[in-house]
Design a protein around this motif. Structure first.
Motif, PDB file in Angstrom:
ATOM      1  N   SER A  48     -15.057  61.482  24.885  1.00  0.00           N
ATOM      2  CA  SER A  48     -13.861  61.596  24.069  1.00  0.00           C
ATOM      3  C   SER A  48     -13.291  60.259  23.623  1.00  0.00           C
ATOM      4  O   SER A  48     -13.528  59.210  24.229  1.00  0.00           O
ATOM      5  N   ALA A  49     -12.455  60.351  22.573  1.00  0.00           N
ATOM      6  CA  ALA A  49     -11.704  59.204  22.082  1.00  0.00           C
ATOM      7  C   ALA A  49     -10.558  58.830  23.008  1.00  0.00           C
ATOM      8  O   ALA A  49      -9.893  57.819  22.782  1.00  0.00           O
ATOM      9  N   ASP A  50     -10.301  59.620  24.046  1.00  0.00           N
ATOM     10  CA  ASP A  50      -9.239  59.267  25.001  1.00  0.00           C
ATOM     11  C   ASP A  50      -9.726  58.314  26.092  1.00  0.00           C
ATOM     12  O   ASP A  50      -9.067  58.139  27.115  1.00  0.00           O
ATOM     13  N   PHE A  51     -10.896  57.669  25.835  1.00  0.00           N
ATOM     14  CA  PHE A  51     -11.473  56.670  26.736  1.00  0.00           C
ATOM     15  C   PHE A  51     -12.019  57.305  28.016  1.00  0.00           C
ATOM     16  O   PHE A  51     -12.064  56.652  29.060  1.00  0.00           O
ATOM     17  N   SER A  52     -12.459  58.546  27.940  1.00  0.00           N
ATOM     18  CA  SER A  52     -13.016  59.174  29.136  1.00  0.00           C
ATOM     19  C   SER A  52     -14.199  60.059  28.779  1.00  0.00           C
ATOM     20  O   SER A  52     -14.341  60.529  27.642  1.00  0.00           O
ATOM     21  N   ALA A  53     -15.045  60.274  29.788  1.00  0.00           N
ATOM     22  CA  ALA A  53     -16.051  61.339  29.759  1.00  0.00           C
ATOM     23  C   ALA A  53     -15.705  62.254  30.926  1.00  0.00           C
ATOM     24  O   ALA A  53     -15.385  61.765  32.023  1.00  0.00           O
ATOM     25  N   LYS A  54     -15.762  63.542  30.701  1.00  0.00           N
ATOM     26  CA  LYS A  54     -15.367  64.482  31.742  1.00  0.00           C
ATOM     27  C   LYS A  54     -16.533  65.385  32.124  1.00  0.00           C
ATOM     28  O   LYS A  54     -17.354  65.764  31.275  1.00  0.00           O
TER      29      LYS A  54
ATOM     30  N   HIS B 190     -14.586  66.035  37.374  1.00  0.00           N
ATOM     31  CA  HIS B 190     -14.383  64.585  37.479  1.00  0.00           C
ATOM     32  C   HIS B 190     -14.128  64.011  36.089  1.00  0.00           C
ATOM     33  O   HIS B 190     -14.633  64.530  35.088  1.00  0.00           O
ATOM     34  N   SER B 191     -13.335  62.957  36.044  1.00  0.00           N
ATOM     35  CA  SER B 191     -13.112  62.216  34.806  1.00  0.00           C
ATOM     36  C   SER B 191     -13.603  60.789  34.996  1.00  0.00           C
ATOM     37  O   SER B 191     -13.148  60.085  35.901  1.00  0.00           O
ATOM     38  N   PHE B 192     -14.550  60.392  34.171  1.00  0.00           N
ATOM     39  CA  PHE B 192     -15.117  59.043  34.239  1.00  0.00           C
ATOM     40  C   PHE B 192     -14.392  58.173  33.210  1.00  0.00           C
ATOM     41  O   PHE B 192     -14.562  58.355  31.999  1.00  0.00           O
ATOM     42  N   GLU B 193     -13.595  57.250  33.693  1.00  0.00           N
ATOM     43  CA  GLU B 193     -12.765  56.445  32.805  1.00  0.00           C
ATOM     44  C   GLU B 193     -13.574  55.291  32.200  1.00  0.00           C
ATOM     45  O   GLU B 193     -14.370  54.657  32.873  1.00  0.00           O
ATOM     46  N   HIS B 194     -13.322  55.050  30.915  1.00  0.00           N
ATOM     47  CA  HIS B 194     -13.939  53.953  30.178  1.00  0.00           C
ATOM     48  C   HIS B 194     -12.829  53.062  29.615  1.00  0.00           C
ATOM     49  O   HIS B 194     -11.644  53.394  29.728  1.00  0.00           O
ATOM     50  N   LYS B 195     -13.235  51.979  28.953  1.00  0.00           N
ATOM     51  CA  LYS B 195     -12.258  51.051  28.400  1.00  0.00           C
ATOM     52  C   LYS B 195     -12.124  51.183  26.892  1.00  0.00           C
ATOM     53  O   LYS B 195     -11.356  50.434  26.264  1.00  0.00           O
ATOM     54  N   HIS B 196     -12.869  52.100  26.308  1.00  0.00           N
ATOM     55  CA  HIS B 196     -12.757  52.341  24.868  1.00  0.00           C
ATOM     56  C   HIS B 196     -13.301  53.746  24.587  1.00  0.00           C
ATOM     57  O   HIS B 196     -13.670  54.484  25.506  1.00  0.00           O
ATOM     58  N   ILE B 197     -13.350  54.091  23.309  1.00  0.00           N
ATOM     59  CA  ILE B 197     -13.782  55.426  22.886  1.00  0.00           C
ATOM     60  C   ILE B 197     -15.212  55.704  23.348  1.00  0.00           C
ATOM     61  O   ILE B 197     -16.105  54.858  23.198  1.00  0.00           O
ATOM     62  N   VAL B 198     -15.437  56.888  23.895  1.00  0.00           N
ATOM     63  CA  VAL B 198     -16.765  57.320  24.334  1.00  0.00           C
ATOM     64  C   VAL B 198     -17.313  58.272  23.265  1.00  0.00           C
ATOM     65  O   VAL B 198     -16.707  59.300  22.965  1.00  0.00           O
ATOM     66  N   ARG B 199     -18.462  57.923  22.688  1.00  0.00           N
ATOM     67  CA  ARG B 199     -19.009  58.688  21.576  1.00  0.00           C
ATOM     68  C   ARG B 199     -20.137  59.625  21.971  1.00  0.00           C
ATOM     69  O   ARG B 199     -20.469  60.548  21.229  1.00  0.00           O
ATOM     70  N   ALA B 200     -20.786  59.396  23.112  1.00  0.00           N
ATOM     71  CA  ALA B 200     -21.987  60.162  23.422  1.00  0.00           C
ATOM     72  C   ALA B 200     -22.138  60.343  24.922  1.00  0.00           C
ATOM     73  O   ALA B 200     -21.715  59.499  25.719  1.00  0.00           O
ATOM     74  N   CYS B 201     -22.747  61.477  25.308  1.00  0.00           N
ATOM     75  CA  CYS B 201     -23.017  61.734  26.723  1.00  0.00           C
ATOM     76  C   CYS B 201     -24.258  62.617  26.829  1.00  0.00           C
ATOM     77  O   CYS B 201     -24.612  63.330  25.885  1.00  0.00           O
ATOM     78  N   GLY B 202     -24.914  62.566  27.994  1.00  0.00           N
ATOM     79  CA  GLY B 202     -26.104  63.384  28.192  1.00  0.00           C
ATOM     80  C   GLY B 202     -26.478  63.480  29.654  1.00  0.00           C
ATOM     81  O   GLY B 202     -26.472  62.473  30.374  1.00  0.00           O
TER      82      GLY B 202
ATOM     83  N   THR C 161     -23.540  57.834  29.410  1.00  0.00           N
ATOM     84  CA  THR C 161     -22.501  57.752  28.384  1.00  0.00           C
ATOM     85  C   THR C 161     -22.668  56.469  27.571  1.00  0.00           C
ATOM     86  O   THR C 161     -23.261  55.492  28.024  1.00  0.00           O
ATOM     87  N   GLY C 162     -22.120  56.497  26.361  1.00  0.00           N
ATOM     88  CA  GLY C 162     -22.114  55.319  25.507  1.00  0.00           C
ATOM     89  C   GLY C 162     -21.007  55.430  24.480  1.00  0.00           C
ATOM     90  O   GLY C 162     -20.551  56.535  24.160  1.00  0.00           O
ATOM     91  N   GLY C 163     -20.556  54.284  23.949  1.00  0.00           N
ATOM     92  CA  GLY C 163     -19.478  54.327  22.977  1.00  0.00           C
ATOM     93  C   GLY C 163     -19.160  52.973  22.398  1.00  0.00           C
ATOM     94  O   GLY C 163     -20.023  52.104  22.257  1.00  0.00           O
ATOM     95  N   PHE C 164     -17.855  52.778  22.082  1.00  0.00           N
ATOM     96  CA  PHE C 164     -17.428  51.586  21.367  1.00  0.00           C
ATOM     97  C   PHE C 164     -17.567  50.302  22.181  1.00  0.00           C
ATOM     98  O   PHE C 164     -17.501  49.207  21.623  1.00  0.00           O
TER      99      PHE C 164
END
Length: 348
Positions: free
Chosen positions: A80-86, A97-109, A119-122
């Motif tokens: 998500s754009a909320d800086f997390s992958a859930k 679980h919520s995996f916190e990131h430091k920027h927008i997350v665009r992809a997961c698998g 995960t990957g993103g900005f």
């Protein structure tokens, strides 16, 4: 398929903003399932065959750009754009679980063995989370040349595929070394990358071109120019004799894999098509659009009439029946309008 005829789709309503990603589970003892990501912040789970709504995962506060199900369709993940992958329980809808990131997350698998989440993103960083130890720090691969748009696993989880938002090409990473072992060159940024069900091909969409690559030797197998800019493409999983593509012209095109000839064109969306995916058995394919709808098209003969699925009121799958009351209690009252003050993230 007669080129002059188009299928009549199942139309799946429920999202209030554009649908930007679709993912089918493999076939399970309870059937197969379809999860969708939308800018409305609320991923939705559906019966993959009928399109009937099963539940909505509530908790993100920004656009959800990517979603996936594990091999057994027991867990879901979203980026998500909320800086997390859930990570979600796909039976109850609970957030695991919520995996916190430091920027927008665009992809997961999910990895093939279901133990890892990629995960990957900005941030231009690939992260690999151990789902058996979700609180442990992830394995980090941090030398992506650009902001990450798509990710996927291949070679029995030994290789990672990623593409970037702003530069062309697909990178293949060795998981053990964290190094790029091959780059599949494209002129435009790759907006969709799919590994075929049999692991034989990588299907990419870049600009107005669809390419098929040998997933083991990385050579270019076929390249076809499309009638418009396309955002997504998917190869039929059983026979591998056709593929679908969708993009800015709002149509879903069907092509012969061997010749590139257009053999069908399905019209019905009222906005650009952002994502297309074949069901695991190849009997249908789904498209998600800027218009906020998902349409499920039959690969074979057209249906007798258009069928609009009604979220929450259609026949549930066996899996959904066992948890319908729980899902209804936990998920039905989701307020997708909350936290709109953070909507500035959703269109990034």
């Amino acid at each position: 398929m007669d080129k002059k005829k188009s299928s009549v789709p199942l139309v799946c309503h429920g999202h209030s903003r554009p649908v930007v990603d679709l993912f089918y589970s493999p076939i399970t003892p309870d059937g197969f399932f379809l999860i969708s990501a939308s800018k409305d912040s609320s991923p939705m789970l559906r019966n993959g065959e009928t399109g009937d709504w099963i539940g909505t995962f509530g908790g993100h506060k920004g656009a959800v750009w990517s979603c996936c199900l594990d091999t057994n369709a027991l867990r879901a993940a979203s980026a998500s754009a909320d800086f997390s992958a859930k990570l979600w329980d796909a039976l109850t809808g609970d957030e695991l679980h919520s995996f916190e990131h430091k920027h927008i997350v665009r992809a997961c698998g999910f990895s093939e063995d279901t133990h890892l989440l990629l995960t990957g993103g900005f941030e231009k960083i690939l992260r690999i989370f151990d789902l058996n130890r979700p609180d442990a720090p992830p394995t980090v691969v941090d030398n992506s040349p650009g902001s990450i748009r798509t990710v996927a696993w291949l070679h029995s989880d030994q290789t990672i595929l990623s593409s970037c938002t702003d530069i062309g090409g697909v990178r293949l990473w060795d998981v053990r070394s964290g190094k790029i072992v091959q780059t599949l060159e494209t002129k435009a940024p790759v907006t969709s990358a799919e590994v075929s069900q049999d692991g034989r091909y990588i299907t990419t969409a870049d600009g107005s071109t669809i390419k098929f690559w040998d997933a083991n030797h990385f050579g270019l197998v076929k390249s076809y120019n499309m009638p418009c800019n396309v955002e997504s493409a998917s190869l039929e999983p059983k026979l591998g004799n056709k593929f679908v593509a969708g993009g800015e012209d709002m149509w879903v095109h069907i092509f012969d894999f061997h010749t590139g000839e257009e053999i069908g064109c399905n019209k019905g969306h009222h906005g650009p098509v952002h994502c297309v995916r074949f069901s695991p058995g190849g009997e249908s394919y789904a498209s998600g659009s800027e218009d906020g709808t998902i349409r499920i098209w039959q690969t074979g003969p057209a249906l007798n009439g258009e069928n609009e699925t009604n979220p929450g009121n259609g026949p549930f799958s066996v899996k959904a029946k066992t948890v319908a009351d729980e899902i209804g209690r936990k998920m039905e009252d989701l307020d997708v309008g909350k936290d709109r003050d953070k909507e500035k993230l959703t269109d990034v």
